[in-house]
Design a protein around this motif. Structure first.
Motif, PDB file in Angstrom:
ATOM      1  N   ASP A  67       4.028  -6.318  -0.081  1.00 31.47           N
ATOM      2  CA  ASP A  67       5.023  -6.558   0.957  1.00 31.47           C
ATOM      3  C   ASP A  67       4.538  -6.166   2.349  1.00 31.47           C
ATOM      4  O   ASP A  67       5.213  -6.439   3.340  1.00 31.47           O
ATOM      5  N   GLN A  69       2.786  -6.715   5.566  1.00 34.70           N
ATOM      6  CA  GLN A  69       2.316  -7.885   6.293  1.00 34.70           C
ATOM      7  C   GLN A  69       1.044  -7.563   7.079  1.00 34.70           C
ATOM      8  O   GLN A  69       0.079  -8.315   7.046  1.00 34.70           O
ATOM      9  N   SER A  70       1.075  -6.434   7.811  1.00 38.48           N
ATOM     10  CA  SER A  70      -0.084  -6.046   8.607  1.00 38.48           C
ATOM     11  C   SER A  70       0.030  -4.580   8.997  1.00 38.48           C
ATOM     12  O   SER A  70       1.091  -3.972   8.893  1.00 38.48           O
ATOM     13  N   GLU A  90       3.654  -3.081   9.350  1.00 41.39           N
ATOM     14  CA  GLU A  90       4.653  -4.147   9.374  1.00 41.39           C
ATOM     15  C   GLU A  90       4.992  -4.536   7.936  1.00 41.39           C
ATOM     16  O   GLU A  90       4.114  -4.875   7.150  1.00 41.39           O
ATOM     17  N   ILE A  91       6.287  -4.492   7.602  1.00 38.72           N
ATOM     18  CA  ILE A  91       6.767  -4.794   6.261  1.00 38.72           C
ATOM     19  C   ILE A  91       7.600  -6.069   6.309  1.00 38.72           C
ATOM     20  O   ILE A  91       8.406  -6.253   7.220  1.00 38.72           O
ATOM     21  N   ARG A  92       7.394  -6.947   5.338  1.00 33.29           N
ATOM     22  CA  ARG A  92       8.171  -8.178   5.256  1.00 33.29           C
ATOM     23  C   ARG A  92       9.651  -7.857   5.084  1.00 33.29           C
ATOM     24  O   ARG A  92      10.040  -7.154   4.162  1.00 33.29           O
ATOM     25  N   GLY A  93      10.483  -8.327   6.001  1.00 34.89           N
ATOM     26  CA  GLY A  93      11.922  -8.149   5.904  1.00 34.89           C
ATOM     27  C   GLY A  93      12.454  -6.821   6.411  1.00 34.89           C
ATOM     28  O   GLY A  93      13.658  -6.625   6.461  1.00 34.89           O
TER      29      GLY A  93
END
Length: 110
Positions: A67, A69-70, A90-93
């Motif tokens: 999960d 992202q970067s 950075e986490i998705r959602g």
């Protein structure tokens, strides 16, 4: 005229007392400290932070590595023209989670 000066100075004294007690409490309670654990075998990231006393004193996030992202580094300048490096995940959602902060003076070449 001097009556107003006394009232204003009392206000500043009381405000300074509240701000200093808040800062001493954050130091004493160790607010914001914690650790980050990246486990590649299980594919889990754990982020732990201490908060203010109460119901949500312990902040513990358990995320899956897939999960993420970067991971990015942001360079910010403060009012004294120092550059501050902040590491974000950075986490998705969920948006960006700040991981660490270092106060390093960087040269313009870096």
């Amino acid at each position: 005229m001097s009556c107003y000066l006394g009232i204003v100075m009392s206000f500043y004294g009381i405000a300074g007392l509240f701000i200093s007690s808040y800062l001493w409490c954050t130091i004493f309670w160790n607010v914001g400290s914690g650790y980050d654990r990246f486990d590649r075998k299980e594919g889990i990231v754990c982020v732990f932070r201490w908060g203010f006393p109460g119901k949500n004193r312990r902040i513990f996030l358990r995320l899956l590595m897939k999960d993420i992202q970067s991971i990015r580094i942001a360079v910010k300048e403060d009012i004294y023209a120092r550059r501050i490096l902040v590491l974000y995940m950075e986490i998705r959602g969920q948006g960006a989670i700040p991981l660490t902060r270092t106060d390093d003076n960087l040269t313009p070449r870096e």
